[in-house]
Design a protein around this motif. Structure first.
Motif, short mmCIF file in Angstrom:
data_model
loop_
_atom_site.label_atom_id
_atom_site.label_comp_id
_atom_site.label_asym_id
_atom_site.label_seq_id
_atom_site.Cartn_x
_atom_site.Cartn_y
_atom_site.Cartn_z
N GLU A 258 -6.46 -14.31 -59.79
CA GLU A 258 -4.77 -15.22 -59.51
C GLU A 258 -5.34 -15.41 -58.05
O GLU A 258 -5.51 -16.41 -58.50
N ILE A 373 4.96 -25.42 -71.30
CA ILE A 373 5.07 -25.60 -69.98
C ILE A 373 4.97 -26.23 -69.13
O ILE A 373 5.40 -27.49 -69.28
N GLN A 400 4.32 -9.94 -68.40
CA GLN A 400 3.96 -9.86 -66.70
C GLN A 400 2.77 -11.51 -66.88
O GLN A 400 2.60 -11.78 -66.07
N ASP A 403 3.50 -14.48 -68.39
CA ASP A 403 4.87 -14.71 -68.01
C ASP A 403 3.64 -15.54 -65.76
O ASP A 403 4.30 -16.71 -66.40
N ARG A 404 3.07 -14.77 -65.73
CA ARG A 404 2.07 -15.02 -64.02
C ARG A 404 0.77 -15.80 -65.08
O ARG A 404 0.70 -17.23 -63.97
N LYS A 406 0.64 -18.25 -67.20
CA LYS A 406 1.53 -19.28 -67.36
C LYS A 406 2.00 -20.52 -66.62
O LYS A 406 1.98 -21.67 -66.13
N HIS A 407 2.91 -19.23 -65.24
CA HIS A 407 2.76 -19.19 -63.89
C HIS A 407 1.20 -20.45 -63.47
O HIS A 407 2.26 -21.93 -62.38
N ILE A 408 0.39 -19.94 -63.52
CA ILE A 408 -0.37 -20.29 -62.39
C ILE A 408 -1.06 -21.56 -63.39
O ILE A 408 -1.63 -22.55 -63.19
N ALA A 410 0.90 -23.61 -64.64
CA ALA A 410 1.85 -24.53 -64.00
C ALA A 410 1.17 -25.35 -63.76
O ALA A 410 1.77 -26.58 -63.76
N ILE A 411 1.61 -24.42 -62.56
CA ILE A 411 0.21 -24.59 -60.95
C ILE A 411 -0.81 -26.02 -61.22
O ILE A 411 -0.51 -27.02 -60.94
N ASP A 414 0.25 -29.53 -63.24
CA ASP A 414 1.10 -30.09 -62.71
C ASP A 414 -0.34 -31.33 -61.36
O ASP A 414 0.18 -32.18 -61.66
#
Length: 803
Positions: A258, A373, A400, A403-404, A406-408, A410-411, A414
């Motif tokens: 990460e 996303i 988990q 999810d992590r 997917k979050h990265i 999204a960053i 974006d």
């Protein structure tokens, strides 16, 4: 024996707390979360000869036997987790000898990981101390949550505590020789190598290795191995305390990945590279899973392939650049609904017939999760697709990881979308700037921003060009003022003073360019904001030289056109009056004949003896009347032939209509035309030029007469009618019974040089319409329901009737 003490009472050093601890039948001390001694009672000091000064500390090694240090570390850990531990240990006396004690570890009340220790003497006989200590030691190991193993000097398994048996899948009552095959010490060869390399040392060895757990998975373990020695110093075996670090290693691996991926994002790595790295991490950590990322275009209408290394190439083809709504597959549905779409059994789902479903089944993939996303604004920015051969719920740790990831993602997406939007905006700005420059050049308009009081200015390139100034010149009001025409300096200075007061400006002035040519400039400025009490203007300057020249030329042209129209109207008037020569001659000859007859009669009456004065007077009056009548006719004709400029006055529309009828009456009688006049009484006046309006009416009457010239077999009738069309408009219409007009020719009749007459010029009605329109009215023609046509015009009234 166990105890739980109040930490505040101990640390505060109150007499009550110290008295309680000193009265206990044993050695008491406390350790903090790091294992360092923070307090010891008086019995501890008497036995060990060690003292803890105010605010000081002591290491464990100063009074514990080396073989027992590992035990106290494990006991402290379990005590910190809420348990009370009891075991045997050797403590160093002040003379250096060791004595066996029962030792208990209890957690202290309050925050932190402080532990209170109580050591009491063992009363067993000396010959039983070793075996009892060994038994107590193993009981202690069984109570630990850590995996504990006792090995012989030759690395034979001698004892495994309950935690180790559970991990390896061996029941507590099963003899050591019947342990499972995966309870294999062959994996400890690396540990043996470490131990053999350090046989003469008593320090614990720390080794990481992999072993099969009870569920058959290969997991990482971290082992702390401590030598166990007899009092003689001879090696008696090894104590192995080990923990399952598989999850920790995965966490560390995931955290490291990460961090690297986030650094990639921060460095501006392409989104495809970031998303591909995420795919690799997820697929490495979650068994039987392939994944892919789809991005959406800024307008959210198209898919864009982000990453999908382990998915077949056809997967990219069905999504990259394709419309989101082109196929109702799970990814499209998730993008449109912003909700996760899960297909547990694709083979039995209606999704199997989609392009995505066909590719999945062809590659043995039967399970799908399409996870939207979302952008920070709540819109779908991408899709995280998870594919498996068979349906299987994600374990908590796997969820988990997903999810992590997917979050990265999204960053990253974006950031990419923001960069794309920024590039688009920059492109638009550059394009707009280029368009502005081109527009300013085409329109000869420059722009500026100015703080007049501080003389701080910003000029566009076109501003410099308009004033013929060097583009390298620092903008200033004086630089512009030097270009202003001397005759316009007062005006320019006056407008600058108004600007100092914060007033807007809009004025025209002249400048002299370097080639001595003169240009007309229009300056326009508006106050946009204030800096302190200083008004800041934004405005434009426009070179209107060509416009002024064109306006002058247009004005001259309009003057020439007006003069030409007046000449043409005059010619038309002359031609119209010429057509009435017979009627005019009769209109004049009648009063002249009467004058002659009356004059002769007057002479005869005066020659009588005595003269007939009364009759002569009446005859003279009739002579005067006929003379006035002839004079009025000649006056009207002279006015119509005159080229004087239009004179606007209040006019009675009925009156000028009667005058025109009088002029043309004889002509109509000779052509057997019956004239009917329906003139509405008490009409309000109109404003106009009498001669021009008479010309229009006369032209309308003559056109009606000519239209009936060749009519036989039906009456020739001409109707002249006036009316109040509305509160503010009067109409005059002339209806004839002539040949009529075609519906599509009604407007053409008013075009210049359009005529249906054999010898006509086609200018009469065109001039008439121009005259009416110049008077603010309207003129038109329509065919009648029966024979003939109607020509009419309307004029605005002055709103009050003629007296």
């Amino acid at each position: 024996m166990s105890m739980s003490l109040d930490e505040e009472a101990i640390t505060s050093g109150s007499n009550d707390g110290i008295g309680i601890l000193n009265s206990l039948p044993g050695l008491v001390w406390t350790t903090d979360e790091t294992g360092t001694l923070r307090y010891a009672n008086s019995r501890f000091a008497d036995f060990t000869g060690l003292m803890i000064e105010q605010g000081g500390s002591l290491p464990l090694a100063s009074f514990l036997h080396p073989d027992d240090q590992l035990l106290t570390v494990a006991a402290k850990k379990d005590a910190q987790q809420g348990g009370v531990q009891l075991f045997a240990t050797l403590l160093r006396r002040r003379d250096g000898q060791f004595k066996l004690f029962n030792l208990s570890a209890s957690p202290m009340n309050g925050p932190g990981g402080d532990v209170c220790w109580l050591a009491t003497e063992r009363l067993e006989r000396i010959d039983n101390q070793i075996s009892n200590a060994d038994r107590d030691f193993r009981n202690f190991l069984d109570s630990l949550s850590l995996q504990a193993l006792l090995l012989t000097p030759t690395l034979e398994l001698e004892f495994a505590n309950q935690a180790a048996r559970r991990w390896y899948g061996s029941s507590p009552g099963v003899p050591m020789q019947d342990r499972p095959a995966n309870f294999n010490l062959g994996n400890l060869e690396e540990i043996a190598f470490q131990l053999q390399a350090g046989q003469n040392r008593n320090e614990p060895a720390v080794v990481s290795y992999q072993a099969l757990s009870a569920d058959g998975t290969l997991r990482w373990l971290e082992a702390h191995v401590t030598p166990i020695r007899e009092q003689s110093g001879e090696l008696a075996g090894y104590c192995v305390l080990q923990t399952d670090t598989q999850d920790n290693q995965e966490d560390s691996f995931l955290l490291g990945e990460e961090m690297e991926i986030l650094e990639m994002i921060a460095r501006g790595a392409p989104a495809a590279t970031v998303l591909q790295r995420l795919c690799d991490v997820v697929e490495d950590l979650v068994p039987d899973l392939v994944c892919g990322f789809l991005e959406l275009s800024l307008d959210r209408k198209l898919f864009r392939m982000g990453a999908a290394t382990r998915l077949p190439g056809e997967f990219r083809e069905i999504f990259d650049g394709k419309s989101v709504i082109s196929d109702k597959n799970p990814c499209s549905t998730a993008a449109l609904t912003k909700r996760t779409v899960e297909i547990e059994n694709l083979a039995e789902s209606d999704q199997r017939e989609t392009s995505m479903g066909e590719i999945m089944l062809a590659n043995g993939l039967n399970y799908c999760q399409a996870i939207p996303i979302l952008s920070p604004y709540g819109n779908t920015a991408g899709i995280f697709a998870i594919l498996r051969h068979q349906q299987a719920n994600l374990e908590p740790r796997e969820q988990q990881i997903v999810d992590r990831a997917k979050h990265i993602a999204a960053i990253s997406i974006d950031r990419t979308r923001h960069e794309e939007a920024l590039v688009r905006r920059e492109t638009q700005v550059e394009r707009s700037q280029a368009q502005l420059v081109a527009a300013q050049r085409i329109s000869s308009t420059g722009s500026f921003t100015s703080d007049i009081q501080r003389d701080e200015n910003i000029w566009s390139d076109e501003f410099y060009r308009i004033f013929d100034l060097d583009p390298e010149l620092e903008p200033s009001i004086d630089a512009v003022r030097e270009r202003v025409h001397p005759e316009d300096l007062d005006l320019f200075d006056f407008e600058m003073k108004r600007g100092f007061a914060g007033e807007d400006a809009d004025f025209v002035f002249r400048i002299i360019r370097t080639d001595a040519s003169v240009s007309f400039i229009r300056g326009l400025a508006r106050v946009t904001h204030y800096i302190g009490d200083h008004p800041v203007f934004m405005g434009t300057v426009q070179d209107i030289t060509e416009t002024r020249r064109a306006e002058d030329a247009l004005r001259r042209g309009e003057e020439a056109l007006l003069k030409a129209r007046e000449e043409l109207a005059y010619v038309s008037r002359v031609m119209t009056i010429s057509a009435l020569t017979t009627s005019i001659a009769h209109e004049v000859s009648q009063p002249l004949s009467g004058i002659l007859a009356n004059a002769n009669a007057c002479v005869r009456l005066l020659a009588l003896d005595p003269p007939n004065i009364s009759s002569a007077t009446d005859t003279a009056r009739r002579t005067i009347r006929d003379t006035m009548r002839a004079t009025e006719v000649i006056k009207r004709l002279r006015a119509m032939f005159n080229r004087q400029s239009p004179a606007m006055e209040e006019i009675d529309l009925n009156e000028i209509a009667r005058e025109v009828i009088a002029l043309s009456a004889r002509d109509m009688r000779e052509k057997f035309i019956v004239l009917e006049a329906r003139l509405t009484p008490d009409l309000p006046p109109v404003s106009g030029d009498r001669i021009q309006l008479q010309q229009v009416i006369l032209n309308m009457v003559l056109n009606g007469i000519e239209a009936m010239a060749e009519i036989d077999g039906r009456p020739r009738r001409l109707l002249v009618r006036t009316a109040l069309a509305s509160e503010d408009m009067l109409t005059l219409s002339i209806l004839d019974a002539g040949v009529g007009i075609a519906a599509d020719a009604a407007d053409k009749m008013f075009e210049p040089f359009f005529t249906t007459k054999r010898n006509g010029m086609g200018i009469g009605l065109s001039i008439s319409r121009s005259i009416i329109e110049n008077h603010g009215g309207r003129m038109w023609a329509i065919p009648n329901d029966g024979p003939g046509a109607t020509v009419a015009f309307s004029l605005p009234s002055l709103g009050k009737p003629i007296d």
